[in-house]
Design a protein around this motif. Structure first.
Motif, mmCIF file in Angstrom:
data_model
loop_
_atom_site.group_PDB
_atom_site.id
_atom_site.type_symbol
_atom_site.label_atom_id
_atom_site.label_comp_id
_atom_site.label_asym_id
_atom_site.label_seq_id
_atom_site.Cartn_x
_atom_site.Cartn_y
_atom_site.Cartn_z
ATOM 1 N N GLN A 67 -22.095 10.768 46.879
ATOM 2 C CA GLN A 67 -20.321 11.251 46.993
ATOM 3 C C GLN A 67 -20.666 9.413 47.068
ATOM 4 O O GLN A 67 -20.771 8.968 47.914
ATOM 5 N N GLU A 68 -19.001 9.209 46.852
ATOM 6 C CA GLU A 68 -18.540 7.963 47.369
ATOM 7 C C GLU A 68 -17.959 8.374 48.610
ATOM 8 O O GLU A 68 -17.465 7.507 49.720
ATOM 9 N N LYS A 69 -17.391 9.684 48.378
ATOM 10 C CA LYS A 69 -15.864 9.023 50.118
ATOM 11 C C LYS A 69 -16.312 11.476 50.071
ATOM 12 O O LYS A 69 -16.663 11.389 49.136
ATOM 13 N N GLU A 70 -15.596 11.553 51.434
ATOM 14 C CA GLU A 70 -15.880 13.326 51.554
ATOM 15 C C GLU A 70 -14.955 13.681 50.374
ATOM 16 O O GLU A 70 -13.881 13.309 50.558
ATOM 17 N N PRO A 71 -14.987 14.664 49.881
ATOM 18 C CA PRO A 71 -14.476 15.272 48.624
ATOM 19 C C PRO A 71 -13.626 16.877 49.762
ATOM 20 O O PRO A 71 -14.286 16.606 51.088
ATOM 21 N N ILE A 72 -12.738 17.088 48.799
ATOM 22 C CA ILE A 72 -13.089 18.591 49.781
ATOM 23 C C ILE A 72 -13.205 19.896 49.428
ATOM 24 O O ILE A 72 -13.868 19.431 48.403
ATOM 25 N N GLN A 73 -13.653 20.609 50.138
ATOM 26 C CA GLN A 73 -14.273 21.594 49.612
ATOM 27 C C GLN A 73 -13.212 22.563 49.821
ATOM 28 O O GLN A 73 -12.522 22.924 50.673
ATOM 29 N N ILE A 74 -13.489 23.268 48.574
ATOM 30 C CA ILE A 74 -12.123 24.909 48.633
ATOM 31 C C ILE A 74 -14.182 26.223 48.297
ATOM 32 O O ILE A 74 -14.547 25.878 48.115
ATOM 33 N N SER A 75 -13.697 27.186 49.585
ATOM 34 C CA SER A 75 -14.974 27.979 49.797
ATOM 35 C C SER A 75 -14.332 29.388 49.314
ATOM 36 O O SER A 75 -13.077 29.931 49.474
ATOM 37 N N LEU A 76 -14.710 30.250 48.916
ATOM 38 C CA LEU A 76 -14.596 31.454 48.348
ATOM 39 C C LEU A 76 -15.415 32.470 49.175
ATOM 40 O O LEU A 76 -16.270 32.581 48.590
ATOM 41 N N ASN A 77 -14.690 33.754 49.883
ATOM 42 C CA ASN A 77 -16.144 33.650 50.452
ATOM 43 C C ASN A 77 -16.357 35.382 49.615
ATOM 44 O O ASN A 77 -15.447 35.360 48.950
ATOM 45 N N ASP A 96 0.627 25.449 45.472
ATOM 46 C CA ASP A 96 1.221 24.669 46.187
ATOM 47 C C ASP A 96 0.558 23.772 47.255
ATOM 48 O O ASP A 96 0.351 22.609 47.205
ATOM 49 N N ALA A 97 -0.394 24.599 47.837
ATOM 50 C CA ALA A 97 -1.616 23.769 48.581
ATOM 51 C C ALA A 97 -2.181 22.743 48.300
ATOM 52 O O ALA A 97 -2.938 22.385 48.414
ATOM 53 N N LEU A 98 -2.668 23.172 46.884
ATOM 54 C CA LEU A 98 -4.212 22.113 46.085
ATOM 55 C C LEU A 98 -2.722 21.257 45.003
ATOM 56 O O LEU A 98 -3.793 20.115 45.705
ATOM 57 N N VAL A 99 -1.293 21.133 44.758
ATOM 58 C CA VAL A 99 -1.019 20.004 44.895
ATOM 59 C C VAL A 99 -0.539 19.015 45.749
ATOM 60 O O VAL A 99 -0.735 17.623 45.956
ATOM 61 N N ALA A 100 -0.772 19.659 47.087
ATOM 62 C CA ALA A 100 -0.219 18.997 48.237
ATOM 63 C C ALA A 100 -1.496 18.074 48.760
ATOM 64 O O ALA A 100 -1.526 17.088 48.812
ATOM 65 N N LEU A 101 -2.924 19.298 48.201
ATOM 66 C CA LEU A 101 -3.974 17.719 48.408
ATOM 67 C C LEU A 101 -4.286 16.952 47.895
ATOM 68 O O LEU A 101 -4.587 15.918 47.532
ATOM 69 N N ARG A 102 -3.931 16.964 45.322
ATOM 70 C CA ARG A 102 -3.948 16.473 45.188
ATOM 71 C C ARG A 102 -3.017 15.008 45.556
ATOM 72 O O ARG A 102 -3.170 13.891 45.525
ATOM 73 N N THR A 103 -1.596 15.213 46.331
ATOM 74 C CA THR A 103 -1.152 13.822 46.815
ATOM 75 C C THR A 103 -1.684 13.462 47.758
ATOM 76 O O THR A 103 -0.991 12.082 48.004
ATOM 77 N N GLU A 104 -1.945 14.159 48.530
ATOM 78 C CA GLU A 104 -2.596 13.668 50.508
ATOM 79 C C GLU A 104 -3.985 12.486 50.006
ATOM 80 O O GLU A 104 -3.595 12.132 50.705
ATOM 81 N N ARG A 105 -4.941 13.365 48.901
ATOM 82 C CA ARG A 105 -5.442 12.453 49.513
ATOM 83 C C ARG A 105 -6.646 12.132 48.088
ATOM 84 O O ARG A 105 -7.878 11.932 47.981
ATOM 85 N N GLY A 106 -6.242 11.989 47.405
ATOM 86 C CA GLY A 106 -5.624 11.841 45.603
ATOM 87 C C GLY A 106 -6.736 9.622 46.165
ATOM 88 O O GLY A 106 -6.605 9.326 47.436
ATOM 89 N N ASN A 107 -7.202 9.086 44.817
ATOM 90 C CA ASN A 107 -8.027 8.049 45.671
ATOM 91 C C ASN A 107 -6.346 6.864 44.825
ATOM 92 O O ASN A 107 -6.085 7.300 44.842
ATOM 93 N N ASP A 108 -6.917 5.379 45.766
ATOM 94 C CA ASP A 108 -6.648 5.088 45.853
ATOM 95 C C ASP A 108 -5.924 3.907 44.076
ATOM 96 O O ASP A 108 -4.688 4.230 43.728
ATOM 97 N N ASP A 109 -7.111 4.541 43.021
ATOM 98 C CA ASP A 109 -6.674 4.222 41.324
ATOM 99 C C ASP A 109 -5.896 5.472 40.785
ATOM 100 O O ASP A 109 -5.744 5.553 39.826
ATOM 101 N N GLY A 110 -5.003 6.618 41.735
ATOM 102 C CA GLY A 110 -4.137 7.378 41.020
ATOM 103 C C GLY A 110 -5.370 8.437 40.884
ATOM 104 O O GLY A 110 -4.957 9.326 40.040
ATOM 105 N N SER A 111 -6.855 8.436 40.342
ATOM 106 C CA SER A 111 -7.539 9.640 40.171
ATOM 107 C C SER A 111 -7.207 10.300 41.176
ATOM 108 O O SER A 111 -6.934 10.265 42.589
ATOM 109 N N ALA A 112 -7.783 11.497 40.109
ATOM 110 C CA ALA A 112 -8.081 12.728 41.492
ATOM 111 C C ALA A 112 -9.012 12.984 42.512
ATOM 112 O O ALA A 112 -10.388 12.096 41.630
#
Length: 154
Positions: A67-77, A96-112
């Motif tokens: 891991q290079e940085k803290e990943p997003i955790q998505i859980s399905l119980n 909508d929450a996933l699109v917001a996550l992509r913009t908020e926590r995306g990498n500096d180089d624009g990758s996911a």
């Protein structure tokens, strides 16, 4: 009445010219006390560190990824409820929450950003694929499936 006379032979029983012998024993009592306190602290705090959504993960023989940085955790119980990190998200608000996550926590180089998907082993495969499809549509295409380690071969 008896009286004991010392064998040192000096005046008043004083020793002259002899230094005290060094103590050759180590007192481990303070060390043991500190270790027992630390043991109790770790026994109490260790169960508290395993926080999050309780999920019965499937077994896998795959090795862990770097891991290079803290990943997003998505859980399905087991009930099929979706969680982003530890916050429950209704399925109608998940895209909508996933699109917001992509913009908020995306990498500096624009990758996911890296996403770790944790799904309960009793869930329907279609439901897991539905969530993965929404993640792909939102641009979250670096997905890791989380399992528990197993050396058994089935």
């Amino acid at each position: 009445m008896g009286m004991s006379v010392g064998s040192s032979g000096g005046a008043g029983g004083r020793r002259r010219g002899r230094a005290r012998a060094p103590m050759s024993e180590i007192n481990v009592t303070p060390f043991v006390d500190v270790m027992l306190v630390l043991l109790i602290i770790f026994m109490i705090t260790a169960p508290l560190l395993v926080a999050g959504v309780p999920i019965d993960l499937p077994d896998s023989r795959a090795s862990a990824l770097e891991q290079e940085k803290e990943p997003i955790q998505i859980s399905l119980n087991a009930e099929g409820l979706a969680y982003i990190d530890d916050a429950q998200v209704p399925f109608d608000q998940l895209p909508d929450a996933l699109v917001a996550l992509r913009t908020e926590r995306g990498n500096d180089d624009g990758s996911a950003p890296q996403v770790m998907l944790r799904a309960d082993r009793t869930l329907d495969y279609g439901q897991v694929m539905l969530v993965m499809g929404e993640m792909n549509r939102a641009g979250l295409n670096r997905i890791q499936m989380v399992t528990t380690g197993s050396s058994e071969r089935r």
